[in-house]
Design a protein around this motif. Structure first.
Motif, PDB file in Angstrom:
ATOM      1  N   HIS A  71       0.827  -1.212   0.000  1.00 21.73           N
ATOM      2  CA  HIS A  71       0.000   0.000   0.000  1.00 21.73           C
ATOM      3  C   HIS A  71       0.864   1.267   0.000  1.00 21.73           C
ATOM      4  O   HIS A  71       0.487   2.283  -0.570  1.00 21.73           O
ATOM      5  CB  HIS A  71      -0.990  -0.004   1.171  1.00 21.73           C
ATOM      6  CG  HIS A  71      -0.350   0.132   2.517  1.00 21.73           C
ATOM      7  ND1 HIS A  71       0.188  -0.939   3.179  1.00 21.73           N
ATOM      8  CD2 HIS A  71      -0.160   1.213   3.303  1.00 21.73           C
ATOM      9  CE1 HIS A  71       0.672  -0.530   4.339  1.00 21.73           C
ATOM     10  NE2 HIS A  71       0.483   0.762   4.439  1.00 21.73           N
ATOM     11  N   VAL A  72       2.036   1.209   0.611  1.00 21.54           N
ATOM     12  CA  VAL A  72       2.941   2.356   0.598  1.00 21.54           C
ATOM     13  C   VAL A  72       3.495   2.544  -0.816  1.00 21.54           C
ATOM     14  O   VAL A  72       3.580   3.661  -1.318  1.00 21.54           O
ATOM     15  CB  VAL A  72       4.081   2.160   1.623  1.00 21.54           C
ATOM     16  CG1 VAL A  72       5.093   3.265   1.512  1.00 21.54           C
ATOM     17  CG2 VAL A  72       3.528   2.058   3.022  1.00 21.54           C
ATOM     18  N   LYS A  73       3.844   1.433  -1.448  1.00 17.71           N
ATOM     19  CA  LYS A  73       4.368   1.485  -2.809  1.00 17.71           C
ATOM     20  C   LYS A  73       3.301   2.008  -3.772  1.00 17.71           C
ATOM     21  O   LYS A  73       3.598   2.819  -4.651  1.00 17.71           O
ATOM     22  CB  LYS A  73       4.821   0.093  -3.243  1.00 17.71           C
ATOM     23  CG  LYS A  73       5.732   0.094  -4.446  1.00 17.71           C
ATOM     24  CD  LYS A  73       6.105  -1.321  -4.850  1.00 17.71           C
ATOM     25  CE  LYS A  73       7.193  -1.856  -3.970  1.00 17.71           C
ATOM     26  NZ  LYS A  73       7.716  -3.166  -4.447  1.00 17.71           N
ATOM     27  N   ALA A  74       2.069   1.571  -3.606  1.00 21.02           N
ATOM     28  CA  ALA A  74       0.981   2.015  -4.473  1.00 21.02           C
ATOM     29  C   ALA A  74       0.708   3.507  -4.280  1.00 21.02           C
ATOM     30  O   ALA A  74       0.487   4.248  -5.244  1.00 21.02           O
ATOM     31  CB  ALA A  74      -0.283   1.207  -4.192  1.00 21.02           C
ATOM     32  N   ALA A  75       0.739   3.958  -3.031  1.00 19.51           N
ATOM     33  CA  ALA A  75       0.505   5.384  -2.760  1.00 19.51           C
ATOM     34  C   ALA A  75       1.631   6.239  -3.361  1.00 19.51           C
ATOM     35  O   ALA A  75       1.379   7.319  -3.906  1.00 19.51           O
ATOM     36  CB  ALA A  75       0.403   5.623  -1.265  1.00 19.51           C
TER      37      ALA A  75
END
Length: 83
Positions: A71-75
């Motif tokens: 989710h951090v990578k996607a954000a």
């Protein structure tokens, strides 16, 4: 044998496949960590042996891997697309 003892031993046998790999990996990591100092109870290696140990260590992949959460990578990728 009482029922409690049987349940205890069956429980231990069921847990064993999960505990043994963990214990094996822990011992291997400890031996690798102390390898340059002669292991857990050995003598400090000589210069030539120390160089071989360091060369072997350099060829192994590092166990310290940093990978951001999905989710951090996607954000971060969404933020980079916006601006």
């Amino acid at each position: 044998m009482e029922t409690k003892e049987i349940i205890k031993y069956v429980g231990m046998l069921c847990i064993l496949p999960y505990v043994l790999p963990f214990a094996k990996m822990l011992v291997r990591d400890l031996l690798e960590a102390f390898e340059e100092d002669g292991g857990l109870m050995g003598e400090k290696p000589t210069g030539e042996r120390l160089e071989k140990i360091r060369e072997a260590k350099a060829q192994r992949p590092s166990p310290m891997v940093s990978e951001p959460l999905a989710h951090v990578k996607a954000a971060a990728s969404e933020q980079s697309r916006r601006g």
